[in-house]
Design a protein around this motif. Structure first.
Motif: not given
Length: 296
Positions: A110, A204, A207-208, A210-212, A214-215, A284, A288
């Motif tokens: 990250l 904040s 990350a939200p 690009t959450q897929p 990251i998962v 996800a 992603g």
């Protein structure tokens, strides 16, 4: 006044011509389906055989012709495998190394991906080029220097010896960097105007969105750590520190060719957690893997 013939023509149903698929397109579609079927068979047959063999008796496994369904299904192989090796300890070691190893890997990816995507620093392009070059280096090349370093630190046969050398991978940074580059700059500029710092923007805003991705990166890391075999085998030397892949290997080594049913049952102990993880997170993963492919 309309004639009878005109009325008949008016009430006749409209015939819709069917659109015919060109033969060339139909041929490519059939070829695609056949290729998909062959790929599923090649990938699925070993897994199917592993599952079926775990419920067979040893005599049936070696019998000819091959039976694709157990004649007398038995669960004795699972209890025999669990008693033949300390799988409880193997599970604990695998959970510890996977959880902390994947967690550290995601955090490092990250921060490094955010720096490569948004920060300005000298030789940024050179750093990214070195990152791409690291993707081409086989893991086996780094085993000897990593082992010497771990040995000098006194980390042989320890959790940190298993986790730290693999705590950062270039692929995770590259994947997240590509996803971060797809975030609209207007959103980042708005966050800067509101007085948000880099950490606030990362956790904040970026990350939200690009959450897929990251998962997906986290799941790939989890599966990699869970199935890792060579490095834990080299850096550990006692039964209490072995992970599941090594446990299955030693189970096979001790059983030899006499009881493959027990070995297959032990292999399922390794496969089932990963399979459950993919079943719950497959959506996800797909999102992603396609994140950043198209910019809106």
């Amino acid at each position: 006044m309309a004639t009878i013939n005109e009325l008949e023509q008016a009430i006749k149903p409209v015939v819709v011509r069917r659109r015919h698929i060109p033969l060339s397109l139909l041929g490519w579609r059939i070829a695609g389906y056949l290729t998909l079927i062959v790929a599923v068979l090649i990938i699925g047959l070993p897994v199917y055989w592993t599952v079926m063999a775990s419920f067979k008796e040893t005599r049936e496994i070696y019998s000819l012709p091959v039976t694709w369904w157990p004649a007398k299904p038995t669960f004795n192989n699972f209890s025999a495998a669990w008693e033949a090796a300390p799988f409880g300890r193997y599970y604990l070691n695998s959970f510890i190394t996977t959880f902390f190893g994947a967690g550290i890997e995601v955090i490092l990816a990250l921060f490094s991906a955010y720096a490569l995507a948004y920060l300005r620093f000298p030789r940024k392009d050179l750093v990214f080029l070195l990152l791409l070059a690291a993707l081409m280096v086989p893991t086996e090349i780094t085993i000897v220097p990593n082992y010497l370093t771990v040995a000098r630190l006194g980390w042989i046969n320890t959790y940190q010896g298993i986790i730290i050398p693999g705590a950062a991978i270039a692929y995770g940074t590259f994947l997240l960097r590509q996803a971060f580059m797809a975030v609209p700059h207007e959103i980042l500029e708005a966050a800067h105007v509101d007085g948000a710092g880099h950490l606030r923007i990362l956790f904040s805003v970026v990350a939200p969105i690009t959450q897929p991705a990251i998962v997906t990166m986290a799941l790939l890391s989890i599966v990699s750590k869970w199935n890792e075999f060579l490095w834990p085998l080299i850096v550990t030397n006692t039964t209490n520190m072995r992970t599941l892949p090594i446990g299955v290997f030693w189970l096979r080594n001790s059983e030899g060719l006499t009881n493959w049913g027990v070995v297959m049952a032990g292999s399922l102990f390794l496969i089932i957690p990963v399979l459950i993880t993919f079943l719950f997170a497959q959506r996800a993963i797909v999102e992603g893997m396609t994140a950043g492919a198209v910019k809106g």
